[in-house]
Design a protein around this motif. Sequence first.
Motif, PDB file in Angstrom:
ATOM      1  N   LEU A  71       9.279  -0.920   6.572  1.00 49.86           N
ATOM      2  CA  LEU A  71       9.426   0.528   6.664  1.00 49.86           C
ATOM      3  C   LEU A  71       8.314   1.244   5.909  1.00 49.86           C
ATOM      4  CD1 LEU A  71      13.285   0.832   6.140  1.00 49.86           C
ATOM      5  CD2 LEU A  71      12.035   0.885   8.297  1.00 49.86           C
ATOM      6  N   LEU A  72       7.833   0.597   4.844  1.00 51.63           N
ATOM      7  CA  LEU A  72       6.756   1.177   4.039  1.00 51.63           C
ATOM      8  C   LEU A  72       5.378   0.804   4.558  1.00 51.63           C
ATOM      9  CD1 LEU A  72       8.297   0.535   0.503  1.00 51.63           C
ATOM     10  CD2 LEU A  72       8.241   2.700   1.774  1.00 51.63           C
ATOM     11  N   ARG A  73       5.356   0.049   5.677  1.00 58.77           N
ATOM     12  CA  ARG A  73       4.108  -0.389   6.308  1.00 58.77           C
ATOM     13  C   ARG A  73       3.252  -1.256   5.387  1.00 58.77           C
ATOM     14  NH1 ARG A  73       6.820   1.399   9.604  1.00 58.77           N
ATOM     15  NH2 ARG A  73       6.290   2.607  11.459  1.00 58.77           N
ATOM     16  N   ALA A  74       3.876  -2.063   4.574  1.00 62.48           N
ATOM     17  CA  ALA A  74       3.123  -2.987   3.737  1.00 62.48           C
ATOM     18  C   ALA A  74       2.418  -4.016   4.627  1.00 62.48           C
ATOM     19  CB  ALA A  74       4.058  -3.701   2.759  1.00 62.48           C
ATOM     20  N   PRO A  75       1.213  -4.448   4.260  1.00 68.37           N
ATOM     21  CA  PRO A  75       0.501  -5.445   5.085  1.00 68.37           C
ATOM     22  C   PRO A  75       1.349  -6.698   5.294  1.00 68.37           C
ATOM     23  CG  PRO A  75      -0.922  -4.579   3.356  1.00 68.37           C
ATOM     24  CD  PRO A  75       0.452  -4.067   3.065  1.00 68.37           C
ATOM     25  N   SER A  76       1.112  -7.390   6.403  1.00 68.62           N
ATOM     26  CA  SER A  76       1.924  -8.555   6.759  1.00 68.62           C
ATOM     27  C   SER A  76       1.785  -9.684   5.750  1.00 68.62           C
ATOM     28  CB  SER A  76       1.531  -9.058   8.158  1.00 68.62           C
ATOM     29  OG  SER A  76       0.150  -9.394   8.193  1.00 68.62           O
ATOM     30  N   TRP A  77       0.667  -9.703   4.977  1.00 72.14           N
ATOM     31  CA  TRP A  77       0.481 -10.794   4.014  1.00 72.14           C
ATOM     32  C   TRP A  77       1.328 -10.602   2.752  1.00 72.14           C
ATOM     33  CZ3 TRP A  77      -1.293  -8.718  -0.471  1.00 72.14           C
ATOM     34  CH2 TRP A  77      -2.065  -7.560  -0.408  1.00 72.14           C
ATOM     35  N   VAL A  78       1.903  -9.415   2.570  1.00 70.29           N
ATOM     36  CA  VAL A  78       2.795  -9.208   1.426  1.00 70.29           C
ATOM     37  C   VAL A  78       4.123  -9.890   1.707  1.00 70.29           C
ATOM     38  CG1 VAL A  78       3.989  -7.507   0.004  1.00 70.29           C
ATOM     39  CG2 VAL A  78       1.690  -7.010   0.886  1.00 70.29           C
ATOM     40  N   PRO A  79       4.586 -10.804   0.845  1.00 75.43           N
ATOM     41  CA  PRO A  79       5.823 -11.550   1.127  1.00 75.43           C
ATOM     42  C   PRO A  79       7.035 -10.628   1.265  1.00 75.43           C
ATOM     43  CG  PRO A  79       4.588 -12.547  -0.687  1.00 75.43           C
ATOM     44  CD  PRO A  79       3.944 -11.232  -0.401  1.00 75.43           C
ATOM     45  N   ARG A  80       7.865 -10.924   2.264  1.00 75.19           N
ATOM     46  CA  ARG A  80       9.126 -10.214   2.465  1.00 75.19           C
ATOM     47  C   ARG A  80      10.241 -11.054   1.857  1.00 75.19           C
ATOM     48  NH1 ARG A  80       4.876  -7.327   4.380  1.00 75.19           N
ATOM     49  NH2 ARG A  80       5.468  -5.788   5.959  1.00 75.19           N
ATOM     50  N   VAL A  81      10.869 -10.522   0.799  1.00 76.11           N
ATOM     51  CA  VAL A  81      11.907 -11.273   0.096  1.00 76.11           C
ATOM     52  C   VAL A  81      13.045 -11.645   1.037  1.00 76.11           C
ATOM     53  CG1 VAL A  81      13.616 -11.188  -1.761  1.00 76.11           C
ATOM     54  CG2 VAL A  81      11.336 -10.204  -2.110  1.00 76.11           C
ATOM     55  N   THR A  82      13.404 -10.738   1.963  1.00 76.76           N
ATOM     56  CA  THR A  82      14.535 -10.995   2.855  1.00 76.76           C
ATOM     57  C   THR A  82      14.269 -12.137   3.824  1.00 76.76           C
ATOM     58  OG1 THR A  82      13.745  -9.358   4.465  1.00 76.76           O
ATOM     59  CG2 THR A  82      15.276  -8.587   2.764  1.00 76.76           C
ATOM     60  N   ARG A  83      12.992 -12.541   3.970  1.00 77.73           N
ATOM     61  CA  ARG A  83      12.662 -13.572   4.966  1.00 77.73           C
ATOM     62  C   ARG A  83      12.281 -14.909   4.350  1.00 77.73           C
ATOM     63  NH1 ARG A  83       8.934  -9.397   8.213  1.00 77.73           N
ATOM     64  NH2 ARG A  83      10.588  -7.945   8.789  1.00 77.73           N
ATOM     65  N   ILE A  84      12.301 -14.970   3.032  1.00 79.96           N
ATOM     66  CA  ILE A  84      11.874 -16.218   2.383  1.00 79.96           C
ATOM     67  C   ILE A  84      12.707 -17.397   2.870  1.00 79.96           C
ATOM     68  CG2 ILE A  84      11.809 -17.431   0.169  1.00 79.96           C
ATOM     69  CD1 ILE A  84      10.926 -14.791  -1.120  1.00 79.96           C
ATOM     70  N   GLY A  85      14.016 -17.186   3.020  1.00 83.31           N
ATOM     71  CA  GLY A  85      14.893 -18.266   3.448  1.00 83.31           C
ATOM     72  C   GLY A  85      14.654 -18.724   4.869  1.00 83.31           C
ATOM     73  N   GLY A  86      13.925 -17.932   5.649  1.00 84.33           N
ATOM     74  CA  GLY A  86      13.697 -18.298   7.039  1.00 84.33           C
ATOM     75  C   GLY A  86      12.473 -19.145   7.269  1.00 84.33           C
ATOM     76  N   GLN A  87      11.602 -19.237   6.271  1.00 87.29           N
ATOM     77  CA  GLN A  87      10.357 -19.990   6.465  1.00 87.29           C
ATOM     78  C   GLN A  87      10.611 -21.466   6.750  1.00 87.29           C
ATOM     79  OE1 GLN A  87       7.322 -18.928   6.824  1.00 87.29           O
ATOM     80  NE2 GLN A  87       7.812 -16.777   6.457  1.00 87.29           N
ATOM     81  N   LYS A  88      11.600 -22.028   6.080  1.00 88.24           N
ATOM     82  CA  LYS A  88      11.909 -23.442   6.273  1.00 88.24           C
ATOM     83  C   LYS A  88      12.373 -23.710   7.703  1.00 88.24           C
ATOM     84  CE  LYS A  88      14.596 -27.243   4.285  1.00 88.24           C
ATOM     85  NZ  LYS A  88      15.580 -27.623   3.225  1.00 88.24           N
ATOM     86  N   VAL A  89      13.235 -22.817   8.215  1.00 85.90           N
ATOM     87  CA  VAL A  89      13.712 -22.980   9.593  1.00 85.90           C
ATOM     88  C   VAL A  89      12.567 -22.770  10.580  1.00 85.90           C
ATOM     89  CG1 VAL A  89      15.368 -22.191  11.316  1.00 85.90           C
ATOM     90  CG2 VAL A  89      15.993 -22.185   8.911  1.00 85.90           C
ATOM     91  N   LEU A  90      11.708 -21.778  10.317  1.00 83.78           N
ATOM     92  CA  LEU A  90      10.581 -21.520  11.198  1.00 83.78           C
ATOM     93  C   LEU A  90       9.655 -22.726  11.263  1.00 83.78           C
ATOM     94  CD1 LEU A  90       8.927 -19.656  12.992  1.00 83.78           C
ATOM     95  CD2 LEU A  90       7.886 -18.680  10.932  1.00 83.78           C
ATOM     96  N   GLU A  91       9.399 -23.342  10.124  1.00 80.74           N
ATOM     97  CA  GLU A  91       8.546 -24.526  10.111  1.00 80.74           C
ATOM     98  C   GLU A  91       9.198 -25.680  10.866  1.00 80.74           C
ATOM     99  OE1 GLU A  91       5.476 -26.795  10.045  1.00 80.74           O
ATOM    100  OE2 GLU A  91       5.414 -24.694   9.388  1.00 80.74           O
ATOM    101  N   LYS A  92      10.521 -25.756  10.804  1.00 79.23           N
ATOM    102  CA  LYS A  92      11.228 -26.776  11.584  1.00 79.23           C
ATOM    103  C   LYS A  92      10.982 -26.570  13.070  1.00 79.23           C
ATOM    104  CE  LYS A  92      15.859 -28.642  12.508  1.00 79.23           C
ATOM    105  NZ  LYS A  92      17.297 -28.604  12.140  1.00 79.23           N
ATOM    106  N   PHE A  93      11.055 -25.309  13.527  1.00 76.98           N
ATOM    107  CA  PHE A  93      10.793 -25.007  14.926  1.00 76.98           C
ATOM    108  C   PHE A  93       9.348 -25.346  15.289  1.00 76.98           C
ATOM    109  CE2 PHE A  93      14.737 -22.718  14.795  1.00 76.98           C
ATOM    110  CZ  PHE A  93      15.170 -22.654  16.113  1.00 76.98           C
TER     111      PHE A  93
END
Length: 467
Positions: free
Chosen positions: A195-217
């Motif tokens: 919502l604040l238009r932060a660059p995509s390289w800034v980590p999103r705390v709400t999505r940290i838990g999804g990285q492991k599943v994404l890497e599995k895919f």
Amino acid sequence: MDMRPDPFVPPAPVPRTVPPSRLEIIRTILRNPLELWGEPSYTLPFIKTKFFRERTIIVNDPGLIKHVLVDNAANYRMSDIRQLILRPILRDGLLTAEGEVWKRSRKAVAPVFTPRHANGFAGQMLRQSEDYIRKYEVAGSAGKTFEIASDMAELTFAILADTLFSGEIVTSSDSFADDVNALLHRMGRVDPLDLLRAPSWVPRVTRIGGQKVLEKFRTIVRETMDARLLRMEEDRDATPEDFLTLLLDQAKSGGLTNAEIEDNILTFIGAGHETTARALAWTLYCVANTPHIRDAMEEEIDRVLATGAEPVKWLDLMPYTRAAFEEALRLYPPAPSINRAAISDDRWTNEKGETVEIEAGVTVLIMPWTLHRHELYWDKPRAYMPERFLPENRAKISRFQFLPFGAGPRVCIGATFALQEAVIALAVMMHRFRFDMTDETNPWPVQKLTTQPQNGLPMRVTPRAHA
């Protein structure tokens, strides 16, 4: 006297009557964006507003929708927030790519969804549906409760794996529905930094838990590609000519890069079945609450199956079953929002001579969720009434009033595939079984990329008397 029962009104957020504060907007977007929209979104043809100083126009008028998505589509790119959410997952897959990359991907994928594949797809859809419902045979005459939302995800994944990948996705479907849910829960929602238009390289705390599943895919995709490439090298003539082979051939001809192929495979594995699964689950739920509609569907399904008609013809031979599915698509569109941003200043004039100005940089929100429930365009918009979509009534529905698959150059390439899949799956399931509510069946629509039933959809499955 009209003896028909009052139409069923399934659960949905009540339109807001008071504008939310900035804090409420953030909380609602994080919890469930479907609960954000107020009465004007369901009653006016368009609304100009601001979200966090971002100029936004919410568009419901079918003529203006056609202008944005079709007539002047070249002037509208994907909106920033949409890309901030989806690109970390899909990168340059068909849903997120733009410009020349999107054109190359669309051209590469299109041959798989031509009519000539319909016969083969229908047979595979039938076989996978029949195989899957064997799990319900243990239900017995008294019925047993199953989690239908998860079941439909498993069924549509099995169909996708067989039709597009010849059953050669390097994974087990045992936990696949859970993995998709985890991915969408963690990765598929708006983060405050978006919502604040932060660059995509800034980590999103709400999505940290999804990285492991994404890497599995991603690992599944790479292993699937490697296994198929090896098979193509060892015996090209015996390799299935399916979606996977088609994409890998593109690498040899320079049509797509290896990275783009990986992104497109992930897009279809992760999202290709998810939308149909959600709509199937919502259909079974709505039908369970409308016995007269279920009776009409069962009569139609039993009659067509008794003729021995080929499954490729079921979509045309079962108009009521198709209508029941499309009405669920209307009330619970799997993709509840279409987001664009104007590249240059634009204007549109309606048949009354009224002009709408859209300035460069303005975000355009086309919301199937509100459009499909809009009081200007639908009779009893919150009610489940499949008769709207019967052949004799379809002409009353504008092409740009009903957008479950989008419209324009980026219309869903698998729309006919999904409709055929849904009718075949519903026919197979409802011919053999009835799906009923339980005391625990209490779904609530929540937006996590797709429109999902929060609390799940536990339903009692009972064999029908003739089965």
